[in-house]
Design a protein around this motif. Structure first.
Motif, PDB file in Angstrom:
ATOM      1  N   ILE A  92      43.353  37.246  33.060  1.00 52.06           N
ATOM      2  CA  ILE A  92      42.462  38.316  33.468  1.00 52.06           C
ATOM      3  C   ILE A  92      41.625  37.672  34.338  1.00 52.06           C
ATOM      4  CG2 ILE A  92      40.706  40.260  32.956  1.00 52.06           C
ATOM      5  CD1 ILE A  92      43.784  40.903  32.293  1.00 52.06           C
ATOM      6  N   PHE A  93      40.857  36.704  34.140  1.00 52.07           N
ATOM      7  CA  PHE A  93      39.918  36.006  34.940  1.00 52.07           C
ATOM      8  C   PHE A  93      40.546  35.776  36.113  1.00 52.07           C
ATOM      9  CE2 PHE A  93      37.897  32.360  36.633  1.00 52.07           C
ATOM     10  CZ  PHE A  93      36.474  32.557  36.438  1.00 52.07           C
ATOM     11  N   MET A  94      41.721  35.154  36.302  1.00 48.75           N
ATOM     12  CA  MET A  94      42.554  34.881  37.617  1.00 48.75           C
ATOM     13  C   MET A  94      42.833  36.163  38.420  1.00 48.75           C
ATOM     14  SD  MET A  94      44.506  31.513  36.846  1.00 48.75           S
ATOM     15  CE  MET A  94      45.703  32.294  35.645  1.00 48.75           C
ATOM     16  N   ALA A  95      43.466  37.002  37.737  1.00 51.45           N
ATOM     17  CA  ALA A  95      44.135  38.338  38.493  1.00 51.45           C
ATOM     18  C   ALA A  95      42.919  39.047  38.970  1.00 51.45           C
ATOM     19  CB  ALA A  95      44.947  38.966  37.293  1.00 51.45           C
ATOM     20  N   GLU A  96      41.986  39.383  38.149  1.00 49.78           N
ATOM     21  CA  GLU A  96      40.588  40.206  38.741  1.00 49.78           C
ATOM     22  C   GLU A  96      39.850  39.189  39.885  1.00 49.78           C
ATOM     23  OE1 GLU A  96      38.132  41.957  35.907  1.00 49.78           O
ATOM     24  OE2 GLU A  96      40.121  42.922  34.935  1.00 49.78           O
ATOM     25  N   GLY A  97      39.925  37.870  39.692  1.00 53.83           N
ATOM     26  CA  GLY A  97      39.114  37.293  40.716  1.00 53.83           C
ATOM     27  C   GLY A  97      40.136  37.496  42.114  1.00 53.83           C
ATOM     28  N   ALA A  98      41.298  37.116  41.936  1.00 55.17           N
ATOM     29  CA  ALA A  98      42.025  37.423  43.349  1.00 55.17           C
ATOM     30  C   ALA A  98      41.974  38.505  44.011  1.00 55.17           C
ATOM     31  CB  ALA A  98      43.684  37.217  42.848  1.00 55.17           C
TER      32      ALA A  98
ATOM     33  N   PRO B 225      38.945  23.951  47.346  1.00 50.43           N
ATOM     34  CA  PRO B 225      40.303  23.752  46.854  1.00 50.43           C
ATOM     35  C   PRO B 225      40.368  24.472  45.557  1.00 50.43           C
ATOM     36  CG  PRO B 225      39.508  21.713  48.111  1.00 50.43           C
ATOM     37  CD  PRO B 225      38.317  22.652  47.909  1.00 50.43           C
ATOM     38  N   GLU B 226      39.286  24.106  44.574  1.00 55.17           N
ATOM     39  CA  GLU B 226      39.545  24.557  43.118  1.00 55.17           C
ATOM     40  C   GLU B 226      39.587  26.179  43.182  1.00 55.17           C
ATOM     41  OE1 GLU B 226      36.163  21.478  42.990  1.00 55.17           O
ATOM     42  OE2 GLU B 226      36.994  22.586  44.459  1.00 55.17           O
ATOM     43  N   LEU B 227      38.943  26.843  44.006  1.00 57.05           N
ATOM     44  CA  LEU B 227      38.866  28.121  44.108  1.00 57.05           C
ATOM     45  C   LEU B 227      40.287  28.756  44.688  1.00 57.05           C
ATOM     46  CD1 LEU B 227      37.588  31.133  43.524  1.00 57.05           C
ATOM     47  CD2 LEU B 227      36.175  30.753  45.489  1.00 57.05           C
ATOM     48  N   ARG B 228      40.564  28.164  45.821  1.00 66.54           N
ATOM     49  CA  ARG B 228      41.739  28.613  46.359  1.00 66.54           C
ATOM     50  C   ARG B 228      42.989  28.498  45.182  1.00 66.54           C
ATOM     51  NH1 ARG B 228      40.262  25.470  50.851  1.00 66.54           N
ATOM     52  NH2 ARG B 228      41.616  24.085  50.747  1.00 66.54           N
ATOM     53  N   GLU B 229      42.935  27.275  44.527  1.00 67.77           N
ATOM     54  CA  GLU B 229      44.019  27.365  43.607  1.00 67.77           C
ATOM     55  C   GLU B 229      44.065  28.424  42.513  1.00 67.77           C
ATOM     56  OE1 GLU B 229      45.527  24.106  40.174  1.00 67.77           O
ATOM     57  OE2 GLU B 229      44.145  23.740  41.278  1.00 67.77           O
ATOM     58  N   LEU B 230      42.798  28.619  42.042  1.00 67.42           N
ATOM     59  CA  LEU B 230      42.492  29.799  41.081  1.00 67.42           C
ATOM     60  C   LEU B 230      43.072  31.096  41.729  1.00 67.42           C
ATOM     61  CD1 LEU B 230      39.641  30.119  38.877  1.00 67.42           C
ATOM     62  CD2 LEU B 230      40.303  32.244  40.019  1.00 67.42           C
ATOM     63  N   LEU B 231      42.628  31.391  42.947  1.00 64.92           N
ATOM     64  CA  LEU B 231      43.103  32.656  43.358  1.00 64.92           C
ATOM     65  C   LEU B 231      44.505  32.644  43.739  1.00 64.92           C
ATOM     66  CD1 LEU B 231      40.218  33.283  46.058  1.00 64.92           C
ATOM     67  CD2 LEU B 231      40.368  33.992  43.509  1.00 64.92           C
ATOM     68  N   GLU B 232      45.234  31.757  44.193  1.00 60.46           N
ATOM     69  CA  GLU B 232      46.584  31.371  44.089  1.00 60.46           C
ATOM     70  C   GLU B 232      47.471  31.949  42.907  1.00 60.46           C
ATOM     71  OE1 GLU B 232      47.392  27.578  45.536  1.00 60.46           O
ATOM     72  OE2 GLU B 232      46.748  28.188  47.882  1.00 60.46           O
ATOM     73  N   ARG B 233      46.887  31.429  41.868  1.00 59.93           N
ATOM     74  CA  ARG B 233      47.583  31.656  40.438  1.00 59.93           C
ATOM     75  C   ARG B 233      47.111  33.180  40.070  1.00 59.93           C
ATOM     76  NH1 ARG B 233      44.956  27.380  36.572  1.00 59.93           N
ATOM     77  NH2 ARG B 233      46.371  28.581  35.133  1.00 59.93           N
ATOM     78  N   GLY B 234      45.816  33.688  40.441  1.00 58.19           N
ATOM     79  CA  GLY B 234      45.639  35.005  40.200  1.00 58.19           C
ATOM     80  C   GLY B 234      46.780  35.984  40.886  1.00 58.19           C
ATOM     81  N   ARG B 235      46.906  35.644  42.355  1.00 61.37           N
ATOM     82  CA  ARG B 235      47.784  36.598  43.012  1.00 61.37           C
ATOM     83  C   ARG B 235      49.067  36.533  42.530  1.00 61.37           C
ATOM     84  NH1 ARG B 235      45.499  37.496  48.153  1.00 61.37           N
ATOM     85  NH2 ARG B 235      47.247  37.312  49.286  1.00 61.37           N
ATOM     86  N   ALA B 236      49.583  35.589  41.609  1.00 62.69           N
ATOM     87  CA  ALA B 236      50.777  35.409  41.263  1.00 62.69           C
ATOM     88  C   ALA B 236      51.121  36.179  39.978  1.00 62.69           C
ATOM     89  CB  ALA B 236      51.341  34.072  41.017  1.00 62.69           C
ATOM     90  N   CYS B 237      50.169  36.647  39.266  1.00 63.94           N
ATOM     91  CA  CYS B 237      49.803  37.521  37.889  1.00 63.94           C
ATOM     92  C   CYS B 237      50.551  38.662  38.112  1.00 63.94           C
ATOM     93  CB  CYS B 237      48.564  37.562  37.385  1.00 63.94           C
ATOM     94  SG  CYS B 237      47.746  35.734  36.921  1.00 63.94           S
TER      95      CYS B 237
ATOM     96  N   GLU C 239      51.951  42.465  37.071  1.00 66.36           N
ATOM     97  CA  GLU C 239      51.346  43.619  36.186  1.00 66.36           C
ATOM     98  C   GLU C 239      51.972  43.616  34.541  1.00 66.36           C
ATOM     99  OE1 GLU C 239      49.138  45.733  37.243  1.00 66.36           O
ATOM    100  OE2 GLU C 239      49.101  44.732  39.218  1.00 66.36           O
ATOM    101  N   ALA C 240      52.971  43.340  34.248  1.00 62.93           N
ATOM    102  CA  ALA C 240      53.270  43.233  33.059  1.00 62.93           C
ATOM    103  C   ALA C 240      52.483  42.268  32.137  1.00 62.93           C
ATOM    104  CB  ALA C 240      54.882  42.973  32.881  1.00 62.93           C
ATOM    105  N   ALA C 241      52.408  41.048  32.585  1.00 65.21           N
ATOM    106  CA  ALA C 241      51.459  40.091  32.020  1.00 65.21           C
ATOM    107  C   ALA C 241      49.925  40.772  31.662  1.00 65.21           C
ATOM    108  CB  ALA C 241      51.670  38.815  32.783  1.00 65.21           C
ATOM    109  N   ILE C 242      49.388  41.419  33.061  1.00 66.94           N
ATOM    110  CA  ILE C 242      48.067  41.827  32.913  1.00 66.94           C
ATOM    111  C   ILE C 242      48.156  43.038  31.941  1.00 66.94           C
ATOM    112  CG2 ILE C 242      46.330  42.990  34.291  1.00 66.94           C
ATOM    113  CD1 ILE C 242      47.386  41.596  36.642  1.00 66.94           C
TER     114      ILE C 242
END
Length: 432
Positions: A291-297, A313-325, A327-330
C-alpha cells in the motif's frame, strides 16, 4: 541558559503565562543552542532567528490566550507554511513557497506558538535522507523520515516538534534519539497542507521530552475535544507483552532492553499478559509495504513524469515497484487490514495497551540511510495510536526505546499508561 533549554513546552507555557519567563528570553536561549549545535546536528532546513524573535516579541506584547503561548515549535519540512519555504526534502521543490499554512500550523499559531523553523525531512517523507546526524553520535543516523524533528528535540533546539509517519517515521527516530515519539490514532490530527505520500497511512505526530507535552499537543491539534493528561495513570495497568512475529529480526541489544523493561514493569506491580498476534498479522508487513508503494506511486505521479531525474534512485525504485502493483493485490491488502483491525480490537479488550519493540536496535552507523521501520509498519497500517519512550543504551551507547500501542481512539489513556510505565522503566540519556 543551559537549564532553560531543557524545560518542557508545558513548563515554558506556565512560566510565560505567570510572568516568570518571556517568550523572547526562551526563544533566544533555544536560538543560541541552535547556533552552537546546528553545524554538528543539521536538524534545520530553514530557520530565521529574526522572524522567530519577532513572533516572540509579539507574543510578549499580548496577554496569554492559547496553551502554547510564546512557546517555540519545530515543523517537519513537508508541512506547508505561508511565511517559510516548504521543500518536501526534494530539489524539485527548492525554494517552494506555499500560499497558505497547513491547518496544523494554523492551530499552532492560534494556540500562541512561535514557529521556530522547518526541520529536515527525508525526500517526500520516504527513505533518501537529508543532512541530519544523530546528536548522541553524529556518525550515526537520527532515523527518518522525520530526522530533523527528532534530532532538534533530542538536542534541545525546541521542546516540541511535529513529524509524520507513513511506516515508522516518528517511532523509529524517537527511539534512535532517546526521546518521546507519539503517533496518534489515524486521522486524529488534520493532515491537510502536507504533501501526501500514502493517504491511508499518513499520520501527523509529535516529538517531545515530556509526557505532559504530548497531551498538550493533542489539546491543540486533535480534531475533537480531548482531556488534559497531567499525571500518569492512577491505576496499575494491564499490559500485553507482545514481541510480535518480527521479534527474531531484532538485534540482541533490542531484545535485552525489551526483556529488561518487562522485568521492571513486573517488579513495579504491572499485570502482564503474554500476547500472541493472530496468524493474519504475519502478512501485514508485506501488505503495508504494498500500500505504501502503490499509493506513493499515485501521489508522486506528477513528480515522476515531469521531473523524474530529480528523484533519488531509492525513490525511483520504490515508485517503479508501486506502479507495478495490481488492483487485485491492493484490494487484498486492504481487506487484510480491515480483518486485522477487527482482530486487534478484540484482542485488546483483555489489556489496556501492548508493549512492543520500537526498532530493530540502535541507530545504524552512517548517514546514507535512516534505518528499517520494520517494528512500526503494522501499527501504522492498523491505525492505532503508538508511543515510544527510551529504556536504555545499546553496545554503541546509543538510545533504545520500547513502543506502547493503545486501543483505537484511546489516545489519552495511552499517554497516561505509557507515562506510568516510563516512570518505572525508562532510562533517559540526554545529549550533553
Amino acid at each position: 541558559m543551559d537549564n532553560l533549554i531543557r524545560i518542557s513546552a508545558s513548563e515554558a507555557a506556565r512560566r510565560i503565562a505567570n510572568g516568570n519567563l518571556t517568550s523572547v528570553r526562551y526563544t533566544e536561549a533555544l536560538l543560541f543552542r541552535i547556533a552552537e549545535r546546528e553545524p554538528v546536528v543539521g536538524a534545520w532546513i530553514h530557520h530565521d532567528p529574526d522572524a522567530a524573535l519577532a513572533q516572540a516579541r509579539a507574543a510578549d506584547r499580548r496577554s496569554p490566550a492559547g496553551p502554547l503561548h510564546g512557546v517555540p515549535v519545530g515543523l517537519k519540512d513537508i508541512i506547508d507554511t505561508a511565511d517559510m519555504p516548504t521543500g518536501y526534502g526534494s530539489p524539485i521543490y527548492a525554494g517552494h513557497q506555499p500560499g497558505h499554512d497547513a491547518p496544523s500550523v494554523a492551530q499552532l499559531r492560534a494556540a500562541g506558538a512561535v514557529i521556530l523553523g522547518k526541520t529536515v525531512t527525508a525526500e517526500f517523507a520516504t527513505y533518501h535522507p537529508g543532512k541530519t546526524a544523530n546528536p548522541h553520535n553524529p556518525a550515526h543516523t537520527p532515523g527518518g523520515s522525520s530526522s530533523g524533528s527528532a534530532a532538534a528535540v533530542a538536542d534541545f533546539h525546541t521542546p516540541l516538534s511535529l513529524g509524520t509517519q507513513t511506516a515508522g517515521s516518528i517511532i523509529r527516530p524517537a527511539s534512535f534519539n532517546g526521546i518521546l515519539g507519539y503517533k496518534p490514532t489515524f486521522d486524529d490530527f488534520d493532515y491537510g497542507g502536507l504533501h501526501a505520500l500514502a493517504p491511508s497511512l499518513d499520520t501527523l505526530g509529535v516529538f517531545a521530552r515530556d509526557f505532559e507535552d504530548l497531551s498538550l499537543s493533542r489539546q491543540v491539534l486533535a480534531r475533537r475535544s480531548v482531556r488534559a493528561v497531567t499525571a500518569p495513570a492512577a491505576l496499575v495497568p494491564r499490559i500485553g507483552v507482545c514481541r510480535t512475529p518480527m521479534w527474531p529480526k531484532g538485534d540482541a541489544d533490542m531484545q535485552l532492553a525489551y526483556e529488561r523493561t518487562v522485568e521492571r514493569l513486573a517488579s513495579a506491580g504491572a499485570e502482564l499478559v503474554e500476547i500472541e498476534l493472530p496468524a493474519d498479522f504475519e502478512s501485514l508487513i508485506d501488505a503495508q509495504t504494498l500500500i505504501f508503494m502503490a499509493e506513493g506511486a499515485h501521489h508522486l505521479d506528477r513528480e515522476w513524469r515531469e521531473q523524474g531525474a530529480l528523484l533519488s534512485p531509492e525513490l525511483r525504485e520504490l515508485l517503479e515497484r508501486g506502479r507495478a502493483c495490481g488492483e487485485a493485490a491492493i484490494t487484498e491488502a486492504q481487506a487484510l487490514a480491515i480483518r486485522c483491525r477487527a482482530q486487534l480490537a478484540d484482542l485488546m479488550r483483555s489489556v489496556d495497551v501492548l508493549l512492543v519493540p520500537s526498532s530493530i536496535g540502535e541507530a545504524p552507523a552512517g548517514l546514507h540511510a535512516t534505518g528499517d521501520p520494520l517494528f512500526s509498519r503494522i501499527w501504522t497500517y492498523l491505525h492505532v495510536p503508538c508511543l515510544t519512550y527510551p529504556v536504555g543504551l545499546g553496545d554503541h551507547r546509543l538510545p533504545l526505546g520500547v513502543q506502547v500501542v493503545g486501543r483505537h481512539g484511546d489516545d489519552d489513556r495511552l499517554i497516561e499508561i505509557a507515562w506510568w510505565m516510563a516512570e518505572r522503566s525508562a532510562e533517559w540519556t540526554f545529549v550533553d
